[in-house]
Design an enzyme around this catalytic site. Structure first.
Site, PDB file in Angstrom:
ATOM      1  N   HIS A  71       0.878  -1.390  -0.053  1.00  0.00           N
ATOM      2  CA  HIS A  71       0.091  -0.174  -0.147  1.00  0.00           C
ATOM      3  C   HIS A  71       0.974   1.336  -0.199  1.00  0.00           C
ATOM      4  CE1 HIS A  71      -2.763  -2.758   2.536  1.00  0.00           C
ATOM      5  NE2 HIS A  71      -2.626  -3.137   1.229  1.00  0.00           N
ATOM      6  N   TYR A 134       2.890   2.717  13.066  1.00  0.00           N
ATOM      7  CA  TYR A 134       3.183   3.748  12.091  1.00  0.00           C
ATOM      8  C   TYR A 134       2.867   5.210  12.721  1.00  0.00           C
ATOM      9  CZ  TYR A 134       1.238  -0.072   9.205  1.00  0.00           C
ATOM     10  OH  TYR A 134       0.900  -1.378   8.351  1.00  0.00           O
TER      11      TYR A 134
END
Length: 471
Positions: A71, A134
């Protein structure tokens, strides 16, 4: 799992531009371990972009072999492992020469990696109970998913050697359905937005960037800087840079009550709104300044000279400059005696010469002409080479001249006599007229812009070409 303790914070470049792998200091004892996962001051000092994270996400994976990706999101990411161990794979899915470049590495809690916008991210867990974290610089939203770029985990071109074969790994149906590299539409870069695109400088920028889809142009009919609603309707996440080519430039009218209000509205209030937007969205802001921010008492003005405007126009430009300095990423391009499309001094003198008029022209104000094509080129140079942010003087090169001397050059180049131009003082020229005070010396030092690698063209050379093209 064995973690190497007490490593030094260190950066390692990778084959993908902008992707940097970091060793993180982890401190451990009989109780466990502790690490500084993200420390802005140290990371920036090490060269990591100050990417201003706003959201922290954690992906928990119960079983080894869980595989997610590939992604590419429309934001930057600082990725690390909280617990467990992963095999990470990153593929450049951005437009450009590095499209398709691949980097892989195993990460444990003592490492982290910075992934710029548009680089595809994937990982496979190598241990049970692995947590992948993240730190991102934009807020996730459902709308943002439409801007993702995807690549199939099994893409043959990328050729990623997954430790656990994909047919034995845990994948989502969505990830299995992602396209191969040949069918991927690369993620375009964030764009440059030029405001005031129908003015003299805006038109020069249009010509310079003609055919470049990474630059968008907006005239006042599209984005009106003086209307706050007009600015809030723009999706600023699509842009990296804003060039403000809009300004109120009616120097003498600015001394009237209505003109004063308009000058402050366009040159200060609107610029303050734009500066706030640039700060909030981490944009680079390019603002065009003027020699009128000085009183002309110095023969040549350097970038660090204290501002000392004489009239309302100069005061508004100086105030606008001061506002823009609060934007961390800013270029203030200070120029003088601008010549471009539309009515200007050179065209007026050329017209007078063609009609045999013998004008009286001011001979005690000195400076250099600046052609809009060169301002546009200078702005592009700053945005492409990215020297230190701040103020850059930008005019054409060559000796400083008076207006009368420039007028005589125009007459001579137009086939008339230099003697047709009569020099007069500023006081004589404006006697009985309502006019703004003007700096007597408008020469701008060019050493800084030259040191950045930009070579301004001599004004005489540009003047010859301008008249030849039918000014």
């Amino acid at each position: 799992m064995s973690i190497e303790f007490s490593k030094q914070l260190k950066a390692h470049d990778t084959p993908i531009p902008g992707v940097v792998l970091y060793d993180l200091p982890v401190h451990g004892d009989n109780r466990g371990w502790f690490k500084e996962n993200w420390q802005r001051e140290k990371m920036v000092a090490l060269g990591l972009p100050d990417f201003r994270p706003v959201q922290n996400n954690i992906s928990f994976n119960e079983k080894a072999g869980t595989t997610r990706g590939i992604h590419a999101e429309p934001w930057d990411k600082f990725i690390s492992v909280a617990t467990g161990r992963i095999f990470g794979a990153w593929v450049d899915l951005r437009e450009g020469p590095s499209f398709g470049a691949v980097f892989t590495a195993e990460l444990d809690p003592s490492q982290a990696i910075f992934i710029p916008r548009g680089v595809g991210n994937a990982f496979q867990t190598l241990e049970d109970n692995t947590a992948y974290t993240y730190l991102v610089n934009d807020h996730w939203s459902a709308d943002a998913q439409g801007q993702y770029t995807f690549l199939n985990l099994a893409d043959e071109t990328a050729g990623i050697q997954w430790p656990i074969p994909l047919e034995q790994a845990e994948l989502s149906d969505k990830d299995k359905a992602h396209p191969r590299l040949g069918d991927v539409t690369p993620m375009p870069p964030k764009k440059i937005l030029v405001l005031g695109a129908n003015g003299q400088l805006g038109k020069a920028l249009r010509r310079l960037y003609e055919g470049d889809t990474s630059v968008e142009f907006a005239g006042r009919d599209a984005i009106d800087l003086t209307a706050e609603d007009s600015l809030t309707n723009v999706n600023w996440k699509n842009y990296a840079t804003v060039v403000n080519a809009a300004a109120y430039t009616a120097v003498d009218t600015a001394e009237t009550p209505d003109g004063r209000s308009s000058a402050w509205n366009v040159n200060v209030t609107a610029v303050a709104r734009l500066a706030r937007i640039a700060v909030d969205h981490d944009l680079t802001l390019v603002q065009v300044s003027s020699d009128y921010v000085f009183d002309g008492s110095e023969k040549t003005h350097a970038e660090d000279e204290a501002l000392s405007p004489l009239g309302v126009y100069g005061q508004t430009k100086a105030a606008g400059d001061a506002v823009v300095t609060v934007v961390p990423k800013h270029y203030i391009v200070r120029t003088s005696w601008v010549i471009g499309d539309g009515n200007n001094f050179v065209r007026t003198m050329s017209s007078l010469a063609s009609r045999g008029v013998r004008p009286a022209v001011v001979d005690d104000q000195f400076g250099r002409l600046t052609f809009t094509a060169d301002i546009a080129s200078g702005i592009r140079h700053l945005l492409e080479t990215r020297p230190s942010y701040g103020v850059y003087n930008l005019t054409n090169d060559g000796p400083e001249q008076s207006w009368a001397n420039i007028a005589a050059d125009v007459y001579e180049l137009s086939g008339s006599s230099r003697d047709d131009v009569t020099g007069v003082s500023t006081e004589e020229y404006f006697a009985g007229k309502s006019a703004s005070p003007r700096p007597r010396n408008s020469g701008l030092a060019l050493a800084k812009i030259k040191a950045s690698g930009f070579a301004p063209v001599p004004s005489r050379e540009r003047l010859v070409a301008y008249l030849k093209d039918g000014a």
